[in-house]
Design an enzyme around this catalytic site. Sequence first.
Site, mmCIF file in Angstrom:
data_model
loop_
_atom_site.group_PDB
_atom_site.id
_atom_site.type_symbol
_atom_site.label_atom_id
_atom_site.label_comp_id
_atom_site.label_asym_id
_atom_site.label_seq_id
_atom_site.Cartn_x
_atom_site.Cartn_y
_atom_site.Cartn_z
ATOM 1 N N ARG A 110 -10.880 24.280 29.617
ATOM 2 C CA ARG A 110 -10.953 23.811 31.009
ATOM 3 C C ARG A 110 -12.351 23.993 31.602
ATOM 4 O O ARG A 110 -12.482 24.258 32.790
ATOM 5 C CB ARG A 110 -9.951 24.537 31.909
ATOM 6 C CG ARG A 110 -8.526 24.169 31.694
ATOM 7 C CD ARG A 110 -8.203 22.807 32.320
ATOM 8 N NE ARG A 110 -6.966 22.288 31.759
ATOM 9 C CZ ARG A 110 -5.758 22.612 32.220
ATOM 10 N NH1 ARG A 110 -5.633 23.384 33.253
ATOM 11 N NH2 ARG A 110 -4.698 22.120 31.643
ATOM 12 N N ARG A 150 -11.502 21.658 38.212
ATOM 13 C CA ARG A 150 -11.594 21.821 39.671
ATOM 14 C C ARG A 150 -12.525 22.930 40.142
ATOM 15 O O ARG A 150 -12.892 22.967 41.306
ATOM 16 C CB ARG A 150 -10.201 22.071 40.249
ATOM 17 C CG ARG A 150 -9.337 20.822 40.331
ATOM 18 C CD ARG A 150 -8.128 21.082 41.209
ATOM 19 N NE ARG A 150 -7.397 22.225 40.688
ATOM 20 C CZ ARG A 150 -6.231 22.140 40.048
ATOM 21 N NH1 ARG A 150 -5.640 20.979 39.897
ATOM 22 N NH2 ARG A 150 -5.632 23.214 39.593
ATOM 23 N N ARG A 205 -12.811 13.823 42.285
ATOM 24 C CA ARG A 205 -11.359 13.779 42.475
ATOM 25 C C ARG A 205 -10.952 13.318 43.862
ATOM 26 O O ARG A 205 -9.793 12.953 44.084
ATOM 27 C CB ARG A 205 -10.739 15.129 42.138
ATOM 28 C CG ARG A 205 -10.596 15.376 40.647
ATOM 29 C CD ARG A 205 -9.405 14.656 40.047
ATOM 30 N NE ARG A 205 -8.170 15.400 40.323
ATOM 31 C CZ ARG A 205 -7.258 15.039 41.196
ATOM 32 N NH1 ARG A 205 -7.405 13.947 41.907
ATOM 33 N NH2 ARG A 205 -6.182 15.773 41.368
ATOM 34 N N ASP A 217 -5.974 14.813 28.720
ATOM 35 C CA ASP A 217 -4.871 15.762 28.890
ATOM 36 C C ASP A 217 -3.935 15.644 27.705
ATOM 37 O O ASP A 217 -3.849 14.578 27.080
ATOM 38 C CB ASP A 217 -4.103 15.494 30.191
ATOM 39 C CG ASP A 217 -3.221 16.684 30.551
ATOM 40 O OD1 ASP A 217 -3.746 17.661 31.110
ATOM 41 O OD2 ASP A 217 -2.015 16.652 30.236
ATOM 42 N N TYR A 232 7.421 19.914 27.273
ATOM 43 C CA TYR A 232 7.269 19.123 28.507
ATOM 44 C C TYR A 232 8.251 17.958 28.541
ATOM 45 O O TYR A 232 8.822 17.640 29.580
ATOM 46 C CB TYR A 232 5.834 18.608 28.656
ATOM 47 C CG TYR A 232 4.868 19.661 29.136
ATOM 48 C CD1 TYR A 232 4.961 20.162 30.436
ATOM 49 C CD2 TYR A 232 3.871 20.171 28.317
ATOM 50 C CE1 TYR A 232 4.088 21.138 30.895
ATOM 51 C CE2 TYR A 232 2.995 21.145 28.761
ATOM 52 C CZ TYR A 232 3.103 21.627 30.049
ATOM 53 O OH TYR A 232 2.248 22.592 30.494
HETATM 54 O O1 CP3 Z 1 -12.153 20.975 30.030
HETATM 55 C C1 CP3 Z 1 -11.177 20.871 29.260
HETATM 56 O O2 CP3 Z 1 -10.582 21.843 28.763
HETATM 57 C C2 CP3 Z 1 -10.785 19.484 28.789
HETATM 58 C C3 CP3 Z 1 -9.712 18.840 29.418
HETATM 59 C C4 CP3 Z 1 -8.275 19.348 29.373
HETATM 60 C C5 CP3 Z 1 -7.405 19.194 30.470
HETATM 61 N N1 CP3 Z 1 -6.154 19.540 30.092
HETATM 62 C C6 CP3 Z 1 -7.828 18.682 31.774
HETATM 63 C C7 CP3 Z 1 -6.961 18.934 32.932
HETATM 64 C C8 CP3 Z 1 -7.532 19.887 28.343
HETATM 65 C C9 CP3 Z 1 -7.984 20.317 26.950
HETATM 66 C C10 CP3 Z 1 -6.186 19.989 28.806
HETATM 67 C C11 CP3 Z 1 -5.065 20.441 27.972
HETATM 68 C C12 CP3 Z 1 -3.781 20.757 28.600
HETATM 69 N N2 CP3 Z 1 -3.113 20.077 29.600
HETATM 70 C C13 CP3 Z 1 -2.953 21.801 28.166
HETATM 71 C C14 CP3 Z 1 -3.262 22.744 27.045
HETATM 72 C C15 CP3 Z 1 -4.183 23.821 27.492
HETATM 73 C C16 CP3 Z 1 -3.541 24.845 28.399
HETATM 74 O O3 CP3 Z 1 -3.959 24.909 29.553
HETATM 75 O O4 CP3 Z 1 -2.673 25.575 27.927
HETATM 76 C C17 CP3 Z 1 -1.793 21.784 28.967
HETATM 77 C C18 CP3 Z 1 -0.632 22.753 28.885
HETATM 78 C C19 CP3 Z 1 -1.902 20.681 29.848
HETATM 79 C C20 CP3 Z 1 -0.912 20.232 30.865
HETATM 80 C C21 CP3 Z 1 -1.537 20.298 32.208
HETATM 81 N N3 CP3 Z 1 -2.355 19.314 32.714
HETATM 82 C C22 CP3 Z 1 -1.521 21.374 33.136
HETATM 83 C C23 CP3 Z 1 -0.750 22.645 32.977
HETATM 84 C C24 CP3 Z 1 -2.339 20.993 34.209
HETATM 85 C C25 CP3 Z 1 -2.767 21.829 35.399
HETATM 86 C C26 CP3 Z 1 -2.091 21.507 36.673
HETATM 87 C C27 CP3 Z 1 -2.862 22.127 37.828
HETATM 88 O O5 CP3 Z 1 -3.145 21.400 38.778
HETATM 89 O O6 CP3 Z 1 -3.155 23.331 37.778
HETATM 90 C C28 CP3 Z 1 -2.839 19.703 33.925
HETATM 91 C C29 CP3 Z 1 -3.792 18.943 34.742
HETATM 92 C C30 CP3 Z 1 -5.205 19.034 34.288
HETATM 93 N N4 CP3 Z 1 -5.592 18.819 33.006
HETATM 94 C C31 CP3 Z 1 -6.339 19.316 35.091
HETATM 95 C C32 CP3 Z 1 -7.452 19.228 34.239
HETATM 96 C C33 CP3 Z 1 -8.903 19.380 34.602
HETATM 97 C C34 CP3 Z 1 -6.363 19.532 36.602
HETATM 98 C C35 CP3 Z 1 -6.533 18.129 37.118
HETATM 99 C C36 CP3 Z 1 -6.848 17.993 38.556
HETATM 100 O O7 CP3 Z 1 -6.003 18.358 39.394
HETATM 101 O O8 CP3 Z 1 -7.917 17.458 38.839
#
Ligand code: CP3
Length: 361
Positions: free
Chosen positions: A35, A39, A48, A84, A160
């Site tokens: 990540r 954000r 965003r 994602d 999921y």
């Molecule tokens: O920078 C990076 O790591 C690359 C991008 C990346 C994202 N998601 C961007 C993202 C990666 C590798 C992921 C993987 C991902 N997504 C996982 C595996 C890693 C982990 O965290 O265990 C999982 C479980 C997800 C599912 C998911 N997508 C979650 C739990 C969330 C967070 C929700 C939140 O708002 O807290 C997302 C959304 C997400 N994926 C965001 C990002 C940058 C936030 C997006 C936003 O609101 O702008």
Amino acid sequence: MDPAPGGPVSARPAPRLLTALAGGVPDATPVWFMRQAGRYQPQYRQLRTRYGMLELTNTPSLAAQVTVAPVRDLGVDAAILFSDIMVPVGPAGVDFEIREGVGPIVARPIRDAAGVAALREVEPARDLPEVLEAVERSVAALAGVPLIGFAGAPFTLASYLIEGRPSRQYIETKRLMWGDPLLWEALMRHLSRVVGAHLAAQAGAGASVLQVFDSWAGALSREDYTAQVAPHMRRLFAHLTPLGVPVIYFAVGASHLVEAMAATGPTALSVDWREPLGQVRRRLPPGMPLQGNLDPVALLAAWPSLIHQARTVVAEGGRQGFVFNLGHGILPTTDPETVRRLVQWVHDETASSRPDGGIRP
Ligand code: CP3
């Protein structure tokens, strides 16, 4: 003197990340963060306000811009594709959204044979061309810094799809896994094909490392992981091995699974902060590279406390076959300047050009 045109040029040194993942000793310990695009960055929050999360991932120029920014701003040794884990299940027929502060929400959770039978095969070149273009654009902009492609692991994706949202107990997932082993097998096989095709396509488009996120596998007992998940991971990694690209396998809260995870055949394991790296290493096959494992909350602590913990990670990780990372993703309230200083600190602390050769007594 410049080399003659068309003549031999001096070889660029191998990127630190690739040296470490090949089990070698790089000139300094490579660092990147899960990540690292997100954000906590002001520029990301700015983008965003104009675009949704999935709009960003589906627009190659924007996805590449977000992917590359941490390399420029933080000095990390790799970029990870901005996407994602849910993206490839869209073309398989899963209707989902990503809710801010929550995570993926699936419109119609899959809990029966009809739901699994309705899943479609995914051909990345046809179904995910934006993702592959984002990979190509990122690789071009990174000028030799490695790009990490990724996918969710079949179990974590299945959780999921079955729960329909992030879960704590995985009640419906375990109910299906234990209650209908044949349906579970069919779902895991389908997701393994989607994930395998998606990862191979990213490598084909230029990703030089792949990471498989099995974030929630730690919710399983060792017995369930070994019987119901490991065979699918073994098949997935066997499918990826001929690509010749190192593959990192990651889970959270999975200390009880490290031997079983290592036995499925990834190149390296990425672990969280719950067990010291030295102890994890003693449980792994000799020479298997390791990634981790700073607690992301340490980035919210005062600098001396952060450095105390980072020093432990560096000492436990060692100089050979080690990639510095967090045990899970950067938290949105993290100060980007702290992240940048930490990258610099790890590089300085581990540099082989240090008078002590990067090795502290
Ligand atoms: O920078 C990076 O790591 C690359 C991008 C990346 C994202 N998601 C961007 C993202 C990666 C590798 C992921 C993987 C991902 N997504 C996982 C595996 C890693 C982990 O965290 O265990 C999982 C479980 C997800 C599912 C998911 N997508 C979650 C739990 C969330 C967070 C929700 C939140 O708002 O807290 C997302 C959304 C997400 N994926 C965001 C990002 C940058 C936030 C997006 C936003 O609101 O702008």
